[in-house]
Design a protein around this motif. Structure first.
Motif, short mmCIF file in Angstrom:
data_model
loop_
_atom_site.label_atom_id
_atom_site.label_comp_id
_atom_site.label_asym_id
_atom_site.label_seq_id
_atom_site.Cartn_x
_atom_site.Cartn_y
_atom_site.Cartn_z
N PHE A 191 0.85 -1.18 0.00
CA PHE A 191 0.00 0.00 0.00
C PHE A 191 0.89 1.24 0.00
O PHE A 191 2.11 1.14 0.22
CB PHE A 191 -0.93 -0.02 1.21
N ALA A 192 0.26 2.40 -0.23
CA ALA A 192 1.03 3.63 -0.40
C ALA A 192 1.88 3.97 0.83
O ALA A 192 2.89 4.65 0.71
CB ALA A 192 0.10 4.79 -0.74
N TRP A 193 1.49 3.47 2.01
CA TRP A 193 2.21 3.84 3.23
C TRP A 193 3.27 2.80 3.61
O TRP A 193 3.94 2.93 4.62
CB TRP A 193 1.23 4.02 4.39
N GLN A 194 3.40 1.77 2.77
CA GLN A 194 4.40 0.74 3.09
C GLN A 194 5.70 1.00 2.34
O GLN A 194 5.69 1.36 1.17
CB GLN A 194 3.88 -0.64 2.68
N ASP A 195 6.83 0.78 3.03
CA ASP A 195 8.11 0.80 2.33
C ASP A 195 8.15 -0.41 1.41
O ASP A 195 7.76 -1.51 1.81
CB ASP A 195 9.28 0.73 3.32
N TYR A 196 8.59 -0.20 0.20
CA TYR A 196 8.59 -1.30 -0.77
C TYR A 196 9.97 -1.46 -1.38
O TYR A 196 10.83 -0.58 -1.27
CB TYR A 196 7.56 -1.02 -1.88
N GLU A 197 10.15 -2.57 -2.03
CA GLU A 197 11.33 -2.76 -2.87
C GLU A 197 10.89 -3.45 -4.14
O GLU A 197 9.85 -4.12 -4.16
CB GLU A 197 12.40 -3.58 -2.14
N VAL A 198 11.65 -3.27 -5.19
CA VAL A 198 11.34 -3.93 -6.44
C VAL A 198 11.88 -5.35 -6.36
O VAL A 198 13.03 -5.57 -5.97
CB VAL A 198 11.94 -3.15 -7.63
N GLY A 199 11.04 -6.29 -6.71
CA GLY A 199 11.41 -7.70 -6.57
C GLY A 199 11.33 -8.46 -7.87
O GLY A 199 11.17 -9.69 -7.85
N GLY A 200 11.41 -7.76 -8.98
CA GLY A 200 11.38 -8.43 -10.27
C GLY A 200 10.53 -7.68 -11.26
O GLY A 200 10.18 -6.51 -11.04
N ILE A 201 10.21 -8.35 -12.35
CA ILE A 201 9.40 -7.71 -13.40
C ILE A 201 8.29 -8.66 -13.84
O ILE A 201 8.39 -9.88 -13.69
CB ILE A 201 10.24 -7.32 -14.64
N SER A 202 7.23 -8.05 -14.33
CA SER A 202 6.24 -8.86 -15.04
C SER A 202 6.54 -8.69 -16.53
O SER A 202 7.01 -7.64 -16.97
CB SER A 202 4.82 -8.40 -14.72
N THR A 203 6.31 -9.75 -17.29
CA THR A 203 6.62 -9.72 -18.72
C THR A 203 5.48 -10.37 -19.49
O THR A 203 4.55 -10.94 -18.90
CB THR A 203 7.90 -10.52 -19.06
N SER A 204 5.58 -10.26 -20.79
CA SER A 204 4.60 -10.89 -21.68
C SER A 204 4.62 -12.41 -21.53
O SER A 204 3.70 -13.09 -21.98
CB SER A 204 4.91 -10.51 -23.12
N ALA A 205 5.64 -12.95 -20.85
CA ALA A 205 5.73 -14.39 -20.67
C ALA A 205 5.76 -14.77 -19.19
O ALA A 205 6.34 -15.78 -18.81
CB ALA A 205 6.96 -14.93 -21.39
N GLY A 206 5.17 -13.92 -18.33
CA GLY A 206 5.10 -14.25 -16.91
C GLY A 206 6.06 -13.44 -16.06
O GLY A 206 6.72 -12.52 -16.54
N TYR A 207 6.11 -13.77 -14.77
CA TYR A 207 6.95 -13.03 -13.82
C TYR A 207 8.39 -13.51 -13.85
O TYR A 207 8.65 -14.70 -14.06
CB TYR A 207 6.42 -13.22 -12.39
N ILE A 208 9.31 -12.58 -13.62
CA ILE A 208 10.69 -12.96 -13.35
C ILE A 208 11.07 -12.28 -12.04
O ILE A 208 11.13 -11.05 -11.97
CB ILE A 208 11.65 -12.51 -14.48
N GLU A 209 11.29 -13.09 -11.01
CA GLU A 209 11.67 -12.51 -9.72
C GLU A 209 13.16 -12.20 -9.70
O GLU A 209 13.95 -12.89 -10.36
CB GLU A 209 11.30 -13.47 -8.59
#
Lengths: 414, 414
Positions: A195-213
């Motif tokens: 949510f907007a108030w949570q500290d986040y980190e990027v953990g990968g990408i979504s792609t046309s062929a699924g997620y890559i963590e």
């Protein structure tokens, strides 16, 4: 550490290579939406390089990159590098304003000199009435840079790709990144996190062929970066700038001109820059000239495609005045591509955008000639280092190319 | 001199006003694609201001602008300005890091002080288990800025518009700029001019209602500027950033909170900034709070429209923890708009892009509180001055906001 590099152009592939080289145990995956590496703007480059700049950082980026390529070529790998030089044809005003810059660079031991304009160039163009009416000016001097020339970017790219694969790197082609995976640093297990108030980190990408963590994502997406990052919520001062190259066969008098290597002895004329931003890039292996224009037209350009009118009305009239041997010649081939322009200072950006998210882009037309240094800085930054070691051992801080740096202005603009 | 100002928001209208004020004989026309002035993001502002910043330039821009508005209001024109103050609720870490900044600003004679958190705020939020799980932190202190408050941007805009019209300015609404008129400096009389090799100047704009010729064009196009300038061939480090405001009625306990003016005595609580970027802007005339979030969400936001989920999941959970009187409350109104964000340093850009073409944009959320100073710099630049006189007589160079400046970093970020 799992790292995803988005973009298999020269910057992305060199970054992947250096990540794997510095951190052999890391899992590095290159993802590109095209069917293979280098199918974006890397292969559309005019592929000329120079190592001489007034800005210390520009000099470091280009010189160490070119020295690295040179060492690769000396090691037996042909990159079609030729040190044919850069020759800038300056009018009276430019000669006057660049004279102190040339002196300063010469005093540093760099090979930059005033020379006579080469044979084939009509230096006194104002003797022609039409040229006078067009407002063209006489060429006063040539400024020759020797540690400069041409190369084949695809061969450089293949080198990085092969070495990267040999070290166990992975590449996934034909797969388009569609978004980032953001994860809360302290997950609560509630759907919709972070949510907007949570500290986040990027953990990968979504792609046309699924997620890559991944633990880190590097955007090395060239001219796509500005819009892509904006859509993800990150503002970067990057915009694509359209560039076109027209290919003209070197026949008759032009052939003699192409292979006149009296200035640098490398089997070809130098990369030649005429007044009004027109450049002629020799392609001696194929007997062609690549001709382009560093234009800033704010009007009437088409978004995509090659514009025949740019040759006919923008380039040819000037080119044929300064080099009469081009009279009546037309291009037999042409292509277009995009600079990934840093609209503030025209130097690349290597920066951290969020925890787990990095960018290496904004090469502004100098991507080929600075890629190795940019990639070493990006790799070191992703690996948490405060300094990056460039080829030859010089160290630079990994924040040297942060988007909010204050860049020393470049004064040798050709 | 004929000048076209594109954009009738607060920056464009203030620029038009100052152009006419400084150069009464100039013909100044404001053009806007909307049906009237201020119908873009000016009217969507959260409309709060502060005059205290660590950066000297930020301080000058905001302080002289607010002093100008104050003088207008003192002159009998109601701008709904109230100096209710800014109150930033800081946690332990923020208090520690801002303490030297506050001391430094106080030493300069500025009114910034540590105060107790106001009644109604649950400072010790970590006594609540849910708040602890959410990672919320206790409020340690409040930082109060007195020379700050709220105003009505539309009233400010109307003032500029009326004065501009009184001096003989022209405004054309409902007309959209579609392009620039570029003309060669030395025309040859050939169709298709200017060509790429000709020096050009901007000589007006094309619009949905025909051409408007001018000696100077000023793009004061707010959040549209980045894309508009890029389409015209000029790169600027500007991108729109979406912002939303939710309106909650001040009933019951909240009413007492809204009208508690014990800190500044201006009939209302201060503009209140909670942890996690949530702000509460009092609207005492209507008995409402305007609530928003200075978020940097890189994920899952919608391009357009108000997102009810941002209130429900992004704002409400935090707001109701820090101010329990908000429990169970919902907005009865909401709107969204866009910051015109300078992605490099978040300060406006006033610059010359080409002969006859200027930009005054990139206000990055500070447009209302800096508009008068930005407009004075823009007007002076267009009129060929090297310095602009801000309200009160301080002079700044007209290149102070050029896009490639090196900006002193702002350290009082609330």
């Amino acid at each position: 550490m799992r790292i995803v590099v988005v973009g298999a152009g020269i910057v992305g592939m060199a970054t992947a290579y250096h990540l794997k080289r510095i951190a052999p145990s890391s899992e590095v995956t290159v993802v590109d939406m095209m069917a293979g590496a280098g199918m974006g703007d890397t292969g559309r480059s005019a592929a000329a390089f120079r190592t001489i700049f007034t800005s210390r950082l520009n000099r470091l980026l280009a010189k160490t990159t070119i020295d690295f390529y040179k060492s690769v070529q000396k090691g037996g790998r042909n990159l079609s590098m030729r040190f044919v030089g850069y020759l800038f044809l300056a009018g009276e005003a430019e000669t006057a304003s660049l004279r102190p810059v040339v002196s300063e660079l010469k005093a540093m031991g760099l090979s930059i000199d005033f020379v006579d304009p080469p044979r084939g160039v009509r230096a006194k163009v104002t003797e022609d009435e039409e040229a006078r009416e067009m407002g063209l000016y006489d060429v006063e001097t040539g400024i020759l840079i020797r540690d400069a020339g041409i190369l084949d970017p695809e061969k450089v790219l293949r080198y990085y790709e092969e070495q990267f694969m040999k070290m166990g790197g992975k590449a996934v082609y034909g797969v388009k990144m569609t978004g980032l995976l953001a994860r809360p640093k302290k997950p609560l297990g509630i759907p919709g996190e972070p949510f907007a108030w949570q500290d986040y980190e990027v953990g990968g990408i979504s792609t046309s062929a699924g997620y890559i963590e991944a633990d880190a994502v590097v955007l090395a997406t060239g001219a796509w970066t500005g819009d892509l990052a904006a859509a993800l919520g990150y503002g970067l001062p990057l915009r694509p700038r359209k560039r076109q190259v027209f290919v003209v066969r070197a026949e008759g008098e032009l052939k003699a001109m192409l292979y006149d290597d009296s200035l640098t002895g490398e089997g070809s004329m130098p990369f030649l820059i005429l007044p009004r931003g027109i450049y002629i890039r020799p392609e001696p292996d194929e007997g062609n000239f690549w001709i382009g224009l560093a234009d800033r037209r704010p009007y009437g350009f088409e978004e995509t495609g090659v514009e025949e009118g740019l040759w006919r009305y923008g380039i040819y009239p000037v080119l044929s005045k300064y080099i009469p041997a081009f009279e009546g010649r037309t291009p037999h081939n042409a292509w277009h591509g995009y600079y990934d322009e840093n609209v503030v200072d025209e130097v690349a950006i290597v920066d951290k955008l969020a925890d787990g998210l990095y960018v290496a882009a904004g090469t502004s037309g100098s991507g080929i000639m600075k890629a190795d240094a940019i990639a070493r800085i990006a790799a070191a930054l992703v690996l948490g280092e405060s300094k990056a070691e460039l080829f030859g051992g010089v160290e630079v801080p990994t924040n040297a190319l942060a988007k909010n740096r204050c860049m020393e202005p470049e004064r040798l603009v050709l």
